[in-house]
Design an enzyme around this catalytic site. Structure first.
Site, mmCIF file in Angstrom:
data_model
loop_
_atom_site.group_PDB
_atom_site.id
_atom_site.type_symbol
_atom_site.label_atom_id
_atom_site.label_comp_id
_atom_site.label_asym_id
_atom_site.label_seq_id
_atom_site.Cartn_x
_atom_site.Cartn_y
_atom_site.Cartn_z
ATOM 1 N N GLU A 222 0.825 -1.210 0.000
ATOM 2 C CA GLU A 222 0.000 0.000 0.000
ATOM 3 C C GLU A 222 0.865 1.269 0.000
ATOM 4 O O GLU A 222 0.869 2.043 0.960
ATOM 5 C CB GLU A 222 -0.959 -0.025 1.183
ATOM 6 C CG GLU A 222 -1.937 -1.201 1.108
ATOM 7 C CD GLU A 222 -3.008 -1.188 2.188
ATOM 8 O OE1 GLU A 222 -3.019 -0.259 3.022
ATOM 9 O OE2 GLU A 222 -3.858 -2.105 2.187
ATOM 10 N N GLU A 341 -4.680 -8.464 -1.647
ATOM 11 C CA GLU A 341 -4.960 -8.574 -0.215
ATOM 12 C C GLU A 341 -6.389 -8.121 -0.001
ATOM 13 O O GLU A 341 -6.785 -7.054 -0.469
ATOM 14 C CB GLU A 341 -3.999 -7.705 0.604
ATOM 15 C CG GLU A 341 -4.255 -7.738 2.111
ATOM 16 C CD GLU A 341 -3.448 -6.692 2.863
ATOM 17 O OE1 GLU A 341 -2.206 -6.658 2.702
ATOM 18 O OE2 GLU A 341 -4.059 -5.886 3.601
#
Length: 693
Positions: A222, A341
């Site tokens: 991220e 994810e």
């Protein structure tokens, strides 16, 4: 187009009493019905003639969060026989090791590498953790999770070191469980000019290559939140250059030159968030094998049971996915897209919800919707580890979503089929998805209907001509009935509570054979798989019932990786007198694409010669997009035997449209990237022989 119509009859039983006792109250679904819902029957139509999409065989994959290695002793839990038994039931799958803490972890080797010859990792036959040590670590892990949650809430992440021990255990765990390991590298190691500092990753790759560990890689987790986590801002263009740098490092490795690299693992699109994806794709798309992004429905700290059962919340995945797909298609049309994810709620999950039966509605709907939208892989956060969204809890006991995942693996195949739901009785609280059945367990032509009933009223589906079809039902409900049951951490399959039968044995997950003409029952708040074993779906056959001579258009998409040793000579020639003998069923309107990656050593002699036999097993299907991923790692000590016969006959007439994306690494310091579009017009006189099912 052949289709099977299912008549959906929504039964309206007497108003159920509102139960109390746990303090958790369900939304009053019956008092707020869908606007278009009335007593008229709805119709479910199954299109069995063609597949919409074919996902990766490892579509349902799992993760282990890097926080497990924050204190390295807890990695020893991966030696548990019980945990490996549970993992093996989910194979084939990817195992991603990563998460927020991967960007705060540094490899600190304890041995001096002196080239090949290091001791081999422990045999899978000698796996196992002493019971006393496993019990001690499980108790200590409960306390460790409190520490990790506090760090997460305060966003104070401490840099941790990990050694060869972590890497060895991860590879042993994945290898012995039949999973394909993806290791997430630290992207927050930066140089003075804010480019990625690859020196630590180089040490790790060097160690893994010395052990012969077959694994893939990611870089960063991220990155759109790097500034919030570490005060470092990296834009999309720089991120793409970092991935290209990692790909260049891999190209210099004999083992990883043709290996997998996935990224950038960006967070889901947000209205006011930083969008790194377009810039990344512009500068780094050529470096990765798939584009990865993350998705969670809700914030685990302020969600409720209502959210877990809300069709609007479930539908939000579609808009986020379409947004990502559009961006990827604009910059790299052929790039596979993965959910790298995902789970129910971010922030470690929702306590008392993400680990209960209620979470299964989000999980199963995500699997169905992601496959229908065209995502190739979905990685569940987490298989085991920190947070409330794990599949296996801190006592190493499987939770409801684990059993749901195992059933999905066993019953659902990769081919996604079209299912329509129309009529006045259509309800968003009855959600349906359709796949070919898993051919490892069912014969060709079988299909699996996935059903979610989000209402506290039962629903039944009537199948026309059901007497001529065999149906196996796998119906999951909470262990306890009523509203409180939704918060249960146990699940019933066809009435039986699912539990392990020891550390090395799962229970029998058997279906219930329905008698002819019986309706398919969807109990209140249930998750169901109905396998129509003799549906005769042509989309699910590898054979055709006819013999035809025709002119066809073939679109070939073959993903080929060659890692060639400097002393290996590869000889291949497409000679006009060779025969194309595909020992498979080739159907018309077949869409394939060829992706060829060649990493050639400067001393390698490549010669196209007519005497090479390349063997491959291919299953080509009618009206279907097929992605073939072929990984060849050719080494003087490796003997590779793939089962494919290619014979091109001079009288074979083929109308071929070929899109060739060719990457050549001819030297460690030279990178050549060619994009070719090749149109070949050949006449094809092709006899398709088939076996009738």
């Amino acid at each position: 187009m052949e289709s099977v119509s299912l008549l959906l009859l929504v039964l309206l039983p007497a108003l159920l009493r509102v139960q109390t006792g746990s303090g958790v109250r369900l939304p009053d679904l019956d008092l707020d019905p869908d606007p278009d819902l009335d007593s008229s029957p709805g119709v479910v139509e199954l299109d069995l003639s063609a597949a919409l999409h074919r996902v990766d065989r490892r579509f349902l994959s799992v993760t282990i969060d890097a926080s497990l290695a924050a204190e390295e002793k807890f990695m020893s839990l991966l030696g548990s026989v019980r945990l490996r038994t549970l993992a093996a039931a989910l194979a084939p799958a990817f195992l991603r090791f990563g998460g927020t803490r991967q960007d705060f972890m540094v490899f600190s080797p304890q041995t001096v590498l002196q080239g090949p010859g290091l001791p081999a990792e422990p045999s899978c036959d000698k796996r196992g953790l002493p019971r006393w040590l496993e019990d001690h670590l499980r108790k200590a892990w409960r306390q460790q999770q409190d520490v990790l949650r506090t760090e997460g809430l305060q966003r104070k992440f401490i840099r941790a070191k990990f050694t060869e021990y972590t890497v060895d255990l991860l590879h042993s765990f994945s290898n012995c469980s039949g999973l394909d390991l993806i290791f997430g590298l630290n992207a927050l190691l930066r140089t003075a000019d804010n480019s990625w500092n690859s020196s630590n990753a180089h040490l790790l790759l060097q160690y893994c290559e010395s052990r012969g560990y077959d694994m893939s890689w990611e870089l960063g987790n991220e990155p759109n939140s790097f500034e919030k986590k570490a005060g470092i801002r990296v834009d999309g263009q720089q991120l793409g250059r970092d991935f290209s740098h990692l790909r260049a490092m891999m190209s210099q490795s004999k083992l990883y030159a043709g290996g997998g690299l996935y990224g950038p693992d960006v967070g889901q699109p947000r209205a006011h968030g930083t969008d790194l994806l377009p810039g990344f794709l512009q500068s780094g798309a050529g470096a990765v094998n798939a584009c990865t992004w993350h998705h969670y429905y809700v914030n685990g700290r302020d969600t409720s049971l209502d959210d877990f059962l809300d069709p609007g919340v479930l539908d939000s995945l579609a808009s986020k996915t379409q947004e990502v797909l559009q961006k990827v298609k604009l910059e790299s049309p052929e790039m596979p897209v993965w959910l790298g994810e995902t789970s129910s709620a971010f922030g470690g999950g929702a306590a008392g919800l993400s680990d209960t039966f209620a979470a299964g509605f989000m999980w199963l709907d995500k699997l169905g919707l992601a496959a229908r939208l065209g995502l190739d892989v979905v990685m569940r956060q987490v298989f085991f580890g920190s947070g409330f969204y794990h599949l296996v809890d801190e006592n190493l006991d499987p939770l409801p979503d684990y059993w749901l995942s195992v059933l999905y693996k066993r019953l659902v195949g990769p081919e996604v089929l079209k299912v329509g739901f129309s009529g006045a009785a259509r309800s968003k609280r009855t959600r349906l998805y359709l796949h070919c059945a898993n051919r490892d367990r069912y014969s060709e032509g079988a299909v699996t209907l996935i059903s979610l009933n989000l209402r506290k009223k039962p629903t039944r589906i009537s199948v026309p001509a059901a007497s001529s079809r065999t149906v196996e039902a796998f119906v999951l409900v909470a262990e306890r009935p009523g509203e409180e049951g939704l918060l249960s951490r146990s699940v019933r399959l066809n009435g039986d509570v699912l539990k392990m039968l020891g550390d090395e044995t799962l229970p029998e997950l058997t279906g219930r054979r329905l008698p002819p003409s019986e309706h398919l029952q969807l109990p209140a708040f249930s998750l169901s798989f109905h396998v129509l074993t003799d549906a005769g779906a042509s989309a699910c056959n590898s054979t055709s019932t006819s013999t035809t001579t025709s002119t066809s258009t073939l679109h070939l998409h073959l993903h080929l990786h060659l890692n060639l040793h400097p002393y290996l000579n590869l000889q291949l020639n497409l000679h006009p007198y060779l025969n194309l003998n595909l020992n498979l069923n080739l159907h018309l309107n077949l869409h394939l694409h060829l992706h060829l990656n060649l990493n050639l050593h400067p001393y390698l002699h490549l010669n196209l010669h007519p005497y090479l036999n390349l063997n491959l097993n291919l299953n080509l299907h009618l009206n279907q997009n097929l992605h073939l991923h072929l990984h060849l790692n050719l080494h003087p000590y490796l003997h590779l035997n793939l089962h494919l016969n290619l014979n091109l006959h001079p009288y074979l007439n083929l109308n071929l449209h070929l899109h060739l994306n060719l990457h050549l690494n001819l030297h460690p310091y030279l990178h050549l990237h060619l994009n070719l579009r090749l149109n070949l017009n050949l006449n094809i006189h092709l006899n398709l022989y088939s076996i009738s099912t």
